[in-house]
Design an enzyme around this catalytic site. Structure first.
Site, short mmCIF file in Angstrom:
data_model
loop_
_atom_site.label_atom_id
_atom_site.label_comp_id
_atom_site.label_asym_id
_atom_site.label_seq_id
_atom_site.Cartn_x
_atom_site.Cartn_y
_atom_site.Cartn_z
N ARG A 1 -16.63 20.76 -16.82
CA ARG A 1 -17.99 21.11 -16.45
C ARG A 1 -17.97 22.43 -15.70
NH1 ARG A 1 -19.10 18.05 -19.79
NH2 ARG A 1 -20.58 16.31 -19.79
N GLU B 1 -26.16 26.51 -18.69
CA GLU B 1 -25.95 26.54 -20.14
C GLU B 1 -27.29 26.53 -20.88
OE1 GLU B 1 -23.33 23.32 -21.17
OE2 GLU B 1 -21.62 24.20 -20.14
N HIS C 1 -19.70 25.20 -25.20
CA HIS C 1 -19.58 23.77 -24.91
C HIS C 1 -19.33 22.98 -26.20
CE1 HIS C 1 -20.91 20.54 -21.78
NE2 HIS C 1 -19.91 20.11 -22.54
#
Length: 311
Positions: free
Chosen positions: A235, A264, A282
């Site tokens: 993360r 993000e 991601h």
């Protein structure tokens, strides 16, 4: 016999999950683009919420879900779910942590190789017509020390692959690491500072929490060797991005592979402009196999929960 559960799927998942739940007799409402506002207005009456990372299951959502029994995350991280408030309401939170092990592990290894051999920079320069072979002196993974921060399912798998590449493994975890695994990969069990100071590559595999937020702050990052690389597929908030950027810019560390960011998509594009940084959006669990497995795992866990509740 208990009434069939009503399931609201709030994010896109592999179709196998919907098929399994439907065949089991559950009433499935598939709304993968549902807005936060609409979710709040619809949640009452559903027994189950199924989400990935797009949907935030906040206290407000949980408060309005008077019938909620289970919140299911088709993935690993639970930082988009208010797990503490769900627990206070006797709502079980489950995930599919088993599904992403291979996908994330392979991305970590791929990022390490790409950075060590300067592959993204080489491709970029060649696409511009620049033949810079002589300046592309990389390094090999064999014989290097890999520091694994968080020796859980994914961390252990990364260690096994890295060991097959003849890397030396250093591990750190707040929980005891099994002696069997330590022996399997020849792991050196170390404290966090020692791991950071000793590793040629560092890969992060811990959940984001108040305890791990900016775990890799300026002080810890500055302990890295000048020749070392940081890989983060966990993360974004675990790494202080400003401190990392400054160290990379000043060539205090060799490079970084970032699959996750504090915001993000990232608003600040500074890392994208650095030749020694590999950025991906991601995609740790973004493989066909992992997505199918995650949907299958969650569907089967929900069926099991329903059967338990029906007894």
């Amino acid at each position: 016999m208990s009434t069939a559960w009503r399931v609201l799927i709030c994010d896109s998942i592999d179709k196998i999950g919907v098929e399994i739940l439907t065949k089991a007799g559950m009433i499935v409402d598939y709304q993968p683009e549902i807005s936060f506002e609409k979710l709040q207005s619809l949640v009452n009456g559903y027994d189950v919420l199924v989400v990935r990372s797009r949907t935030t299951v906040s206290k407000e959502v949980i408060e309005k879900g008077n019938s909620l029994k289970v919140i299911a995350r088709v993935g690993v991280g639970l930082d988009n779910i208010d797990t503490n408030y769900a627990k206070s309401k006797n709502i079980e939170v489950i995930n599919a942590q088993e599904a992403a092990i291979n996908a994330v592990s392979e991305l970590v290894i791929g990022s390490m190789i790409s950075l060590a051999r300067l592959i993204p920079f080489a491709h970029s320069e060649l696409s511009k017509g620049n033949w810079i072979k002589k300046s592309l002196i990389g390094t090999e993974l064999s014989g290097k020390y890999l520091g694994i921060v968080g020796v859980g399912n994914i961390g252990r798998n990364v260690g096994r692959i890295a060991r097959a590449l003849r890397m030396n493994i250093i591990g750190y975890d707040i929980y005891p690491i099994s002696r069997e695994y330590i022996n399997e990969v020849g792991m050196i069990n170390a404290d966090l500072n020692t791991l950071v100071e000793s590793s040629d590559f560092i890969t992060i595999h811990v959940p984001l929490s108040s305890d791990t937020y900016h775990l890799f702050d300026g002080d810890l990052l500055s302990r890295m060797k000048k020749s070392s690389y940081l890989i983060n597929t966990s993360r974004g908030g675990i790494v202080d991005e400003t401190a990392l950027y400054d160290l990379l810019k000043d060539q205090k560390i060799a490079g970084a592979g970032l699959d996750v960011f504090e915001v993000e998509p990232p608003v600040d594009k500074k890392f994208l402009e650095m030749p020694n940084v590999l950025c991906t959006p991601h995609i740790g669990a973004q493989t066909k196999e992992a997505q199918e497995l995650a949907a299958r795992v969650i569907a089967e866990k929900l069926i099991h929960k329903f059967q338990e509740a029906s007894v």
